[in-house]
Write a protein that holds these residues in place. Structure first.
Motif, PDB file in Angstrom:
ATOM      1  N   SER A  25      -0.759   1.863  -7.001  1.00  0.00           N
ATOM      2  CA  SER A  25       0.123   2.231  -5.896  1.00  0.00           C
ATOM      3  C   SER A  25      -0.143   3.647  -5.406  1.00  0.00           C
ATOM      4  O   SER A  25      -0.064   3.926  -4.208  1.00  0.00           O
ATOM      5  N   ALA A  28      -3.128   3.441  -3.284  1.00  0.00           N
ATOM      6  CA  ALA A  28      -2.743   2.853  -1.996  1.00  0.00           C
ATOM      7  C   ALA A  28      -2.053   3.884  -1.106  1.00  0.00           C
ATOM      8  O   ALA A  28      -2.294   3.929   0.105  1.00  0.00           O
ATOM      9  N   ALA A  29      -1.206   4.718  -1.697  1.00  0.00           N
ATOM     10  CA  ALA A  29      -0.520   5.765  -0.925  1.00  0.00           C
ATOM     11  C   ALA A  29      -1.537   6.755  -0.352  1.00  0.00           C
ATOM     12  O   ALA A  29      -1.451   7.135   0.828  1.00  0.00           O
ATOM     13  N   TYR A  32      -3.410   5.119   2.470  1.00  0.00           N
ATOM     14  CA  TYR A  32      -2.560   5.006   3.660  1.00  0.00           C
ATOM     15  C   TYR A  32      -2.475   6.343   4.392  1.00  0.00           C
ATOM     16  O   TYR A  32      -2.642   6.403   5.615  1.00  0.00           O
ATOM     17  N   ALA A  35      -5.666   7.035   6.123  1.00  0.00           N
ATOM     18  CA  ALA A  35      -5.812   6.197   7.320  1.00  0.00           C
ATOM     19  C   ALA A  35      -4.976   6.738   8.474  1.00  0.00           C
ATOM     20  O   ALA A  35      -5.440   6.770   9.622  1.00  0.00           O
ATOM     21  N   VAL A  36      -3.764   7.168   8.180  1.00  0.00           N
ATOM     22  CA  VAL A  36      -2.896   7.721   9.228  1.00  0.00           C
ATOM     23  C   VAL A  36      -3.552   8.944   9.857  1.00  0.00           C
ATOM     24  O   VAL A  36      -3.582   9.091  11.090  1.00  0.00           O
ATOM     25  N   TRP A  41      -2.720   8.269  13.902  1.00  0.00           N
ATOM     26  CA  TRP A  41      -1.461   7.581  14.159  1.00  0.00           C
ATOM     27  C   TRP A  41      -0.363   8.620  14.310  1.00  0.00           C
ATOM     28  O   TRP A  41      -0.527   9.780  13.915  1.00  0.00           O
ATOM     29  N   SER A  45       4.614   8.209  11.098  1.00  0.00           N
ATOM     30  CA  SER A  45       4.203   7.043  10.312  1.00  0.00           C
ATOM     31  C   SER A  45       3.841   7.431   8.874  1.00  0.00           C
ATOM     32  O   SER A  45       3.758   6.562   8.002  1.00  0.00           O
ATOM     33  N   SER A  49       4.756   6.106   3.787  1.00  0.00           N
ATOM     34  CA  SER A  49       4.129   6.260   2.470  1.00  0.00           C
ATOM     35  C   SER A  49       5.170   6.173   1.357  1.00  0.00           C
ATOM     36  O   SER A  49       4.815   6.082   0.183  1.00  0.00           O
ATOM     37  N   PRO A  52       4.436   2.821  -1.022  1.00  0.00           N
ATOM     38  CA  PRO A  52       3.507   2.893  -2.151  1.00  0.00           C
ATOM     39  C   PRO A  52       3.863   4.018  -3.133  1.00  0.00           C
ATOM     40  O   PRO A  52       3.594   3.892  -4.335  1.00  0.00           O
TER      41      PRO A  52
END
Length: 125
Positions: A25, A28-29, A32, A35-36, A41, A45, A49, A52
């Protein structure tokens, strides 16, 4: 290892599973957040987070405390000899009380982490 109501309801094998959940997790955070930023983004957004980060906190807390909140919810424990049902109502109540406390800690850690990431983005980006 022995089951202790409200203290310990998982053994080493189950602990490792919770640690893997936490580490996965956290990865994944980080992915993320990356990616932002990479995809430009909206900054708000980053607050998503929290999900995760909650998972990461939950995994690590369950690992550290040797306690699974899911097991407490369904009334079982597994300290190494397989899954067993909790028969004692007082033990079940103690487990569920600890589960609520651990969940609240994980929510708080996830929320604080998400707000910190958002705040850092305001300072850096």
């Amino acid at each position: 290892m022995e089951y202790q109501p409200g203290v310990c309801n998982i053994g080493p094998t189950q602990q490792r599973r919770r640690l893997l959940l936490g580490v996965g997790s956290l990865v994944a955070a980080a992915a993320y957040v990356a990616a932002v930023v990479a995809l430009a983004w909206p900054r708000w957004s980053l607050l998503a987070s929290v999900f995760p980060l909650y998972g990461a906190a939950m995994g690590v807390l369950q690992y550290r405390e040797r306690f699974c909140i899911g097991f407490a919810g369904i009334g079982v424990f597994d300290v190494g000899e397989g899954t067993n049902e909790i028969q004692n109502e007082a033990a079940l109540a103690a487990d569920r009380k600890k589960a609520v406390r651990l969940n609240a800690k994980a929510v708080a850690i996830g929320a604080i982490g998400a707000v910190a990431i958002y705040g850092a983005s305001l300072a850096v980006l």
